[in-house]
Design an enzyme around this catalytic site. Structure first.
Site, PDB file in Angstrom:
ATOM      1  N   HIS A  86     -18.068   9.481   2.286  1.00  0.00           N
ATOM      2  CA  HIS A  86     -17.305   9.534   1.038  1.00  0.00           C
ATOM      3  C   HIS A  86     -17.240   8.178   0.343  1.00  0.00           C
ATOM      4  O   HIS A  86     -16.941   8.108  -0.842  1.00  0.00           O
ATOM      5  CB  HIS A  86     -15.923  10.166   1.235  1.00  0.00           C
ATOM      6  CG  HIS A  86     -14.878   9.319   1.890  1.00  0.00           C
ATOM      7  ND1 HIS A  86     -14.637   9.328   3.245  1.00  0.00           N
ATOM      8  CD2 HIS A  86     -13.983   8.448   1.376  1.00  0.00           C
ATOM      9  CE1 HIS A  86     -13.647   8.506   3.519  1.00  0.00           C
ATOM     10  NE2 HIS A  86     -13.220   7.958   2.412  1.00  0.00           N
ATOM     11  N   ASP A 222     -18.617  11.743   8.858  1.00  0.00           N
ATOM     12  CA  ASP A 222     -18.380  11.043   7.588  1.00  0.00           C
ATOM     13  C   ASP A 222     -19.024   9.644   7.586  1.00  0.00           C
ATOM     14  O   ASP A 222     -18.346   8.636   7.696  1.00  0.00           O
ATOM     15  CB  ASP A 222     -16.865  10.943   7.356  1.00  0.00           C
ATOM     16  CG  ASP A 222     -16.519  10.622   5.905  1.00  0.00           C
ATOM     17  OD1 ASP A 222     -17.416  10.172   5.172  1.00  0.00           O
ATOM     18  OD2 ASP A 222     -15.345  10.808   5.522  1.00  0.00           O
ATOM     19  N   SER A 650     -11.305   3.154   4.897  1.00  0.00           N
ATOM     20  CA  SER A 650     -12.397   4.076   5.155  1.00  0.00           C
ATOM     21  C   SER A 650     -13.684   3.306   5.351  1.00  0.00           C
ATOM     22  O   SER A 650     -13.983   2.390   4.592  1.00  0.00           O
ATOM     23  CB  SER A 650     -12.554   5.054   4.004  1.00  0.00           C
ATOM     24  OG  SER A 650     -11.696   6.121   4.204  1.00  0.00           O
TER      25      SER A 650
HETATM   26  N1  ARG Z   1      -8.653  11.531   3.196  1.00  0.00           N
HETATM   27  C1  ARG Z   1      -9.647  10.547   3.394  1.00  0.00           C
HETATM   28  C2  ARG Z   1      -9.336   9.314   2.512  1.00  0.00           C
HETATM   29  O1  ARG Z   1      -8.287   9.180   2.010  1.00  0.00           O
HETATM   30  C3  ARG Z   1     -11.020  11.071   3.260  1.00  0.00           C
HETATM   31  C4  ARG Z   1     -11.460  11.523   1.908  1.00  0.00           C
HETATM   32  C5  ARG Z   1     -12.870  12.034   1.826  1.00  0.00           C
HETATM   33  N2  ARG Z   1     -13.016  13.382   2.292  1.00  0.00           N
HETATM   34  C6  ARG Z   1     -12.786  14.467   1.507  1.00  0.00           C
HETATM   35  N3  ARG Z   1     -12.915  15.653   2.049  1.00  0.00           N
HETATM   36  N4  ARG Z   1     -12.465  14.357   0.269  1.00  0.00           N
HETATM   37  O2  ARG Z   1      -9.972   8.830   1.668  1.00  0.00           O
HETATM   38  N1  ASP Z   2      -9.594   8.118   3.776  1.00  0.00           N
HETATM   39  C1  ASP Z   2      -9.035   6.839   3.443  1.00  0.00           C
HETATM   40  C2  ASP Z   2     -10.023   5.938   2.736  1.00  0.00           C
HETATM   41  O1  ASP Z   2     -10.867   6.401   2.011  1.00  0.00           O
HETATM   42  C3  ASP Z   2      -8.429   6.203   4.650  1.00  0.00           C
HETATM   43  C4  ASP Z   2      -7.016   6.637   4.791  1.00  0.00           C
HETATM   44  O2  ASP Z   2      -6.340   6.784   3.771  1.00  0.00           O
HETATM   45  O3  ASP Z   2      -6.594   6.807   5.921  1.00  0.00           O
HETATM   46  O4  ASP Z   2      -9.917   4.745   2.717  1.00  0.00           O
END
Ligand code: ARG
Ligand code: ASP
Length: 719
Positions: A86, A222, A650
């Site tokens: 991502h 990921d 991330s």
């Molecule tokens: N929640 C994670 C972060 O804050 C991963 C986001 C990417 N994955 C997704 N399914 N959108 O960024």
């Molecule tokens: N998924 C998050 C990021 O993109 C990491 C988090 O918020 O735990 O940085």
């Protein structure tokens, strides 16, 4: 009896005030003094100097800020970098077309020549960190107003910048810590030629998509891979075919041994923003006002975009990233509200504040200095409430209607043309063209008008609304579809090719003409309303709050002496550490700390939008062909630990006790998404993809063994 009871409460308060090992995002420069002892007692086998050292290569030299929004790490002597899928998604998307759909099918370069360049993408290394608080705060006193303070600080920083020891190709910046009670200098090196090397298909890299996002158990691969290129002298250089793979000062070794429950881990990266020192009143406001408002607006926006993406493959490619970004924060805020409630965050803050107040009151000097702090903070936050809400409405709504983004770009370009220098105008023109070019590539007028229709209906619900909006709406009989039609029909700004051609051929004439464009005029009025009726008050109150928060931070560090304080995240390099472990989510629900490929297959739904599994991966699963990456006939996929992370972390490396790479951080668990505001070690966990799954996908799935051969794979536990 009562004395005994108060002794017990005293002991309880004392222990609950001591920072628990897992909480905190620490400054690498201070590890030796603040953390090394504890880290070793938790199982770390290396020293603080192995992590951060400016005299010889240390782990920090393998960590990069990836594009300003994520973290990446160098894993080969030829500048190979790994980060999340991502995080690399924008690059993957930019190279994707209906014919070469790298989002859907993945991409793997077979040699250097096939690696794809990404204009605008950069990685930044941290060369050195220095505490410059003394110089920056020279002449600053508590009595100064915020703007006076800021101008002294700015002047001091300018002065300091003149004497920084650095190479010409290096940069330097100063950032405030602990609510600007302290300042640190960062000397950095930024590489601007970063090429895409490989990415798995989204059905691996984003397996489970939005349904699984922020959720454990997780089964997502990921990751994506890039390579840093440098000039022939190994220094930063703009993209050129003559550039060569960068030779890093340090690259990470990769452990094939994985992590067992209780193992020490650390995460090294660039956490973006946390607010761990808010008073109870502010936490309550987030839970009751801001998060719910933003969630409600995004509910509507997401429903619109999703509807189009599901029936149109082109729109699916165009809007994939926008959708994911909107959904990501939307879901997080929901978890945050739940988590703040379930952990009684507000009550905990109140208990803490009562103890703080008690100690302050008992000391005459503190009482004079800090006696009214908490009540002043409470009053300021209460005053802030309606303005904060109006800001959220304004930003959330206008930011999602891209006709407004376009109008905003043209309005400000016109402004620069009429009021700025010739130079400023030609610079702004180039920037606007670049911005709009990118925007139109991912723009569908149909989607945009539907967004306008549903979001403007929300906008008028706020108390302070643009007069022109009300006027136009009245003329349309308060009928939103009709109003939308009136605005969008014949609107030339929705036609990207026309706008770009006009900006190319005769920008001056085009800007003059669009002065009366419907969208430009409407957006102007909406922005002007915000800038006159909301922003000034908001900024004034925010300034007061900032000052109070700064004093409160200083006061806590003085008064709550037994507590070990760490600064809130501010996109600078930090280290966090904890242990690999599961957690109890609620009554009778206990989560294990590892997931396996078997779990991917359990979730598999053939042909599904989120849970499809590529054929080749199913075959590898059936033949159990895991090579050196499997363990006892199973292939590890993800795991969790108690490291304190946030957005920006991330792609950060998860490191073992020896500093070897064991995984990539990419998310947090649902119950713990409130960790940005209230970290609770019993339920807050970060989620990482196991590096063995990453290597398996590269080697066995993508058959890109030329890449794994570049890496240094080790077995630290077999020593
Ligand atoms: N929640 C994670 C972060 O804050 C991963 C986001 C990417 N994955 C997704 N399914 N959108 O960024
Ligand atoms: N998924 C998050 C990021 O993109 C990491 C988090 O918020 O735990 O940085």
């Amino acid at each position: 009896m009562s004395r005994l009871r108060s002794l017990f409460t005293g002991i309880f308060v004392f222990f609950s005030l001591i920072a628990i090992a897992d909480e905190g995002m620490w400054i690498p420069l201070l590890l030796e003094r603040m953390n090394e002892k504890e880290m070793k007692s938790l199982g770390m086998k290396i020293s603080a100097k192995d992590i951060y050292n400016i005299n010889k290569g240390s782990l920090k030299d393998a960590i990069v800020n990836f594009g300003g929004f994520c973290t990446g790490e160098v894993i080969s002597s030829k500048g190979l970098v790994v980060t999340n899928h991502h995080c690399g998604f924008d690059a993957i998307q930019n190279h994707s077309t209906l014919d070469h759909n790298y989002i859907r099918d993945g991409f793997w370069a077979k040699n250097y020549g096939e690696e794809l360049s990404n204009p605008g993408l950069y990685v930044t290394f941290i060369v050195r960190i220095e505490d410059v608080s003394k110089q920056v705060l020279n002449g600053v006193t508590a009595a100064l107003a915020e703007n006076e303070r800021q101008s002294i600080v700015d002047k001091n920083i300018n002065e300091l910048r003149k004497n920084i020891k650095k190479e010409s190709y290096q940069d330097a910046f100063v950032r405030g810590f602990f609510e600007a009670n302290q300042y640190y200098l960062f000397v950095t090196e930024t590489y601007r030629d970063v090429r895409l090397v490989g990415a798995p298909p989204s059905s691996i890299g984003n397996f489970g998509k939005d349904t699984d996002n922020w959720i454990w158990p997780r089964h997502t691969g990921d990751f994506s891979m890039f390579r840093i290129y440098a000039g022939k002298d190994n220094k930063p250089a703009d993209y050129s075919v003559d550039n060569v793979p960068y030779t890093p000062k340090r690259s990470l070794s990769i452990s094939l041994d994985g992590a067992a429950e209780g193992d020490f881990t650390m995460v090294f990266g660039f956490p973006g923003r946390t607010t761990e020192y808010l008073p109870a009143v502010a936490v309550q406001q987030i839970m009751e006002v801001n998060d719910p408002a933003k969630i409600a607006i995004r509910d509507k926006a997401l429903a619109v975009i999703d509807g189009f993406m599901r029936k149109d493959e082109q729109i699916k490619i165009q809007y994939a990233e926008k959708y994911a970004l909107i959904a990501n924060a939307w879901k997080k805020w929901q978890g945050e509200v739940l988590g703040l409630a379930s952990t009684n965050a507000v009550d905990k803050k109140k208990t803490y504040e009562a103890e703080f107040q008690k100690r302050v009151n008992a000391n005459p000097q503190w009482k004079g200095q800090y006696g009214n702090l908490l009540s002043d903070l409470e009053a300021a936050y209460n005053e802030f409430r309606p303005y904060g809400l109006a800001r959220d409405y304004y930003l959330e709504i206008t930011g999602k209607i891209e006709l407004f983004t376009i109008a905003g770009q043209l309005n400000s370009l016109r402004n620069t043309k009429n009021n700025g220098t010739k130079n400023a105008y030609s610079e702004a023109l180039a920037k606007t063209k670049e911005k709009l070019e990118g925007l139109y590539k991912e723009y569908s007028p149909q989607v945009d008008r539907s967004l306008f229709e549903v979001l403007m209906e929300m906008y008028v619900k706020d108390k302070i609304v643009s007069p022109l909006v009300l006027e136009q709406l009245k003329a349309a009989n308060n009928d939103f579809p009709r109003w939308t039609d009136q605005l969008y029909s014949g609107e030339e700004l929705t036609a990207g090719n026309k706008v770009m051609a006009a900006l190319e051929q005769n920008p001056a004439e085009f800007l003059e003409r669009t002065k009366t464009d419907k969208a430009c005029v409407l957006y102007n009025d909406i922005a002007a309303t915000y800038n006159s009726a909301i922003a000034p008050r908001l900024n004034e109150i925010q300034g007061r709050i900032n000052k109070l928060q700064r004093t409160y931070m200083q006061a806590q560090m003085e008064v709550m002496k037994e507590k070990k304080f760490y600064p809130d995240a501010n996109s600078t390099l930090r280290l966090t550490y904890g242990k690999v472990k599961g957690y109890t989510a609620k009554d009778a629900v206990r989560y294990d700390y590892y997931t396996y490929l078997d779990g991917v297959m359990e979730k598999y739904i053939p042909g599904d939008y989120e849970f499809d599994v590529p054929k080749k991966l199913r075959e590898l699963y059936n033949s159990k062909d895991y090579g050196q990456y499997g363990k006892n006939g199973k292939l590890p996929v993800c795991f969790i630990a108690s490291n304190h992370t946030t957005g920006g972390n991330s792609g950060s490396p998860a490191l073992d006790a020896w500093g070897n790479l064991i995984g990539l951080n990419f998310d947090r668990t649902w119950e713990g998404t409130m960790s940005d505001i209230n970290f609770d070690p019993s339920i807050c966990r970060n989620i990482m993809v196991d590096i063995r799954y990453v290597l398996f996908i590269i080697d066995k799935y993508a058959e890109a063994g030329w890449l794994t051969r570049e890496m240094k794979l080790v077995h630290p536990k077999k020593k």
